[in-house]
Design a protein around this motif. Sequence first.
Motif, PDB file in Angstrom:
ATOM      1  N   PRO A 156       0.839  -1.202   0.000  1.00 25.18           N
ATOM      2  CA  PRO A 156       0.000   0.000   0.000  1.00 25.18           C
ATOM      3  C   PRO A 156       0.869   1.246   0.000  1.00 25.18           C
ATOM      4  N   LEU A 157       0.223   2.395  -0.210  1.00 23.93           N
ATOM      5  CA  LEU A 157       0.977   3.633  -0.307  1.00 23.93           C
ATOM      6  C   LEU A 157       1.750   3.945   0.966  1.00 23.93           C
ATOM      7  N   HIS A 158       1.254   3.493   2.113  1.00 23.79           N
ATOM      8  CA  HIS A 158       1.934   3.821   3.359  1.00 23.79           C
ATOM      9  C   HIS A 158       3.005   2.799   3.734  1.00 23.79           C
ATOM     10  N   LEU A 215       4.549   6.725   1.383  1.00 22.03           N
ATOM     11  CA  LEU A 215       4.141   7.946   0.716  1.00 22.03           C
ATOM     12  C   LEU A 215       3.185   8.775   1.556  1.00 22.03           C
ATOM     13  N   ASP A 216       2.471   8.147   2.484  1.00 20.11           N
ATOM     14  CA  ASP A 216       1.608   8.926   3.363  1.00 20.11           C
ATOM     15  C   ASP A 216       2.442   9.865   4.243  1.00 20.11           C
ATOM     16  N   ARG A 217       3.495   9.335   4.836  1.00 22.38           N
ATOM     17  CA  ARG A 217       4.373  10.157   5.679  1.00 22.38           C
ATOM     18  C   ARG A 217       5.521  10.792   4.894  1.00 22.38           C
ATOM     19  N   GLN A 218       5.601  10.484   3.604  1.00 19.95           N
ATOM     20  CA  GLN A 218       6.635  11.011   2.726  1.00 19.95           C
ATOM     21  C   GLN A 218       8.034  10.650   3.227  1.00 19.95           C
ATOM     22  N   THR A 219       8.215   9.417   3.567  1.00 21.81           N
ATOM     23  CA  THR A 219       9.517   8.956   4.046  1.00 21.81           C
ATOM     24  C   THR A 219       9.967   7.754   3.228  1.00 21.81           C
ATOM     25  N   VAL A 220      11.277   7.564   3.176  1.00 19.80           N
ATOM     26  CA  VAL A 220      11.852   6.404   2.521  1.00 19.80           C
ATOM     27  C   VAL A 220      13.066   5.959   3.330  1.00 19.80           C
ATOM     28  N   GLN A 221      13.255   4.662   3.410  1.00 19.58           N
ATOM     29  CA  GLN A 221      14.411   4.076   4.074  1.00 19.58           C
ATOM     30  C   GLN A 221      15.023   3.046   3.133  1.00 19.58           C
ATOM     31  N   GLU A 279       9.861  14.232   3.882  1.00 20.86           N
ATOM     32  CA  GLU A 279       9.225  15.314   3.131  1.00 20.86           C
ATOM     33  C   GLU A 279       9.561  15.203   1.642  1.00 20.86           C
ATOM     34  N   LEU A 280       9.346  14.013   1.089  1.00 22.23           N
ATOM     35  CA  LEU A 280       9.809  13.729  -0.266  1.00 22.23           C
ATOM     36  C   LEU A 280       9.123  14.590  -1.313  1.00 22.23           C
TER      37      LEU A 280
END
Length: 789
Positions: free
Chosen positions: A257-259, A295-301, A324-325
């Motif tokens: 999912p998006l999150h 993508l909900d929190r605009q983060t990537v790891q 904050e992507l």
Amino acid sequence: MRLAGWRRRALLAAVLLMAAAAAALPFIDLPALAPPLRSALSRALGRPVELGAVRLTLLPVPSLLAENVVIGEDPAFGLEPFAYADQMRASIRLAALARGSLEAGAIHFTGASLNVVRDEQAGFNVAAFLQKAFSPAAAAQGIPELILKQSRLNFRSGALKSAYYLNNVALDLQPPRRPGEELRWRYEASPARTDRAEQGFGRFTGSGRWFPGPGGGRFAVDVSLERSAVQELLVLLTGRDLGLQGRFVAGAFLDGPLHALELRGNLEMLDLERQTFFDFQSRNLQLPFQGLLDLDRQTVQLASAPPQRGRPAAPFTVRLEGQELLTTPSWRAEVEFSEIPAAGLLEVCRRLGVPSPRSLRVEGAVSGSAGFSTGQPARGRLSAPAARLWFGDGPPIEAQESALRLEGDLLTLESARITSPAKAQASLTGVWNWAGEKLAFELRTENMEIRELNGALKTVGTLGTVPFLEHCGTGAWRGRLAFAMEPAREAGPAVTTWSGQAALSGARCALPWLPSSLLLRKAILEPAGQGWRLRQAETQFGRVPVELAARHEPKEKPPLHVSVRAGRLRGEDLETVFHLAQPPRRSLLDRTLRRRAAMPAWLRQWDVGGSIEAHALVLGRQEFSNLQARFHWRGGRVGFSHLSAQWKSAAISGAGGVELWRDEPQYHARAVVTGLRAGSAWIDAEVEVSTSTLGAALPEKARGWAEVSSPLLRLGAGGSARQLHVSLEYDGAREQQPWRLPEISFWMDGQFWSGRGSATAGGALRAEFPLAGRWEGALWPPSAPRAAR
């Protein structure tokens, strides 16, 4: 036959009529078709639609054309439209048209601009669009195929627009075959930034699927990045070209999912045989990675993953986090590396803008870690068990157990053991602030050749030279030397200073203000800014060892101060020093024409002050003790002040000087002599003397005068003289009678005596008194000779 011909002509006319209509229709505005087309698009897209001019085309399939298409947005995501399009083409389903309904089979957008918006409460507008446009209810009515060409995707979170966008987008969305099944698509796009002039950095291609469900459904996306330049990726992420070379390809798969999109992929570096990236020489290098995209929190790891079986592991691992992507991206990266080539790391640092001497070459391996965060100073640690450094064409310097710490603009060398080409050992620590153009380091050693230090500093160039040591060609030093470099306050070169303490041994130094080199058996040197101090230095005046202390301050007047301490000095030893300032012997022609050699540059610039002390000083046949004097030697003249010494029982104080750069030097002194013991009495005197030598010939070369007085002088014969006053004149050129006594006066036996006399070099006195006749005796010690009448 006539009927068949008529039919053929009618058929041909119909075909021509239809061809003419097909060719003309795309240029005819049909406003009556706008309302049914708007209604059909609104039902298919689940959004209000506004159209410009509408036209009909029959080829290749019956379709409606529209210009200036605006697709409205769900009010939950703002007032800006969901998409704009310069041109739209919607194919018509003939079966639905036969039933009296207008339905689109495929919708083509050209030159579209889509806004992907995220709202804190409503989520992503794309997810909401997919849920509504491709819901089972919409599928029952027939979902059209959506195709985008030469389009652009913009990103926005709330009211903040992202610096990133996708350019040259080509997208083909295939509707579900049956209600509830997944949506499929294929795409191409180039990522770009709004703050850069480039239209795209690399090219992404791939396909994806969307499975309807709660929370925006589930996505499965393949991403492939075509062969691209490394600098393009860095420009995309950082907004500037960092100058790194090389090419790479990448592939990734996102699922979830998006999150919570799980991300797996592989980054492959290409064309590395050119040694342009960390000096790797293999043809390619693979870096698998895995992570999570929210993508909900605009983060990537993202983090490095183990390599595939049979593939070599990269010599470094990477962890990357972004926040904050869609609006104001911030990144945090952690890199750990092991045994990477130091030469490659140095080249990367240069490309990143870290200045370093271009003549510097490094050989060895470096391990450590580094961290980088947007808006935060970089940090990290490096270690190099063994390395070799070259400065220009000089021999290599060995470095062992080097440890460095990076904190923003500060690079701290915590420790390093270096070995010079002559196998001298030293330790090095320092701090480098390259942004502030500040550098400070400290070098310690137990024994190092001075010429090795000077050679290394000369090769580096930017470090300048160590004051005083720069003039020394031989000898060794031990101790501590510290260097500091500060940026200039005004336009000009950086300010460099040296400090510390170095013990010198066997140093021979050719100082620019001396005509010959100075040999220091040992000394302690203390550089101070642009100047220096010398303590406990042992050298020679002629054949006499002396202890020397010196201080050089370029901004002071005089710039050089010297203190000399000696045991037993002779006049010849002092002459050895003054002889350096003597002109060459003049030829007969020079003497005839009265020509004199020009004063050398070192003597014209010579400006030295200081003091001299000696336990004993021998001038001619006389010995003085506890000599002390201050002097100022400027050009061809030496001035002595606060001159003091002991002679026999007398204390001498006065001043003097030397006139140099003459055929013969001229020494002169004027002094007061007090406490000269004569029997039980004391004699005082005022003396002035001049000479052209201080050596053994002093008695023959000296000239002078003295005024001698004593309140009471007891004479050897039992008599006494009161209020004695004697004027003396001495001229060594008068070999028989160098002493003259123009005036002798005293009170004795109740009467005043006045006369004059002379004395030989041995001191035989002969005096004449008008009332008493001629007296003969010794000039020293005083006696009462029998008067010869």
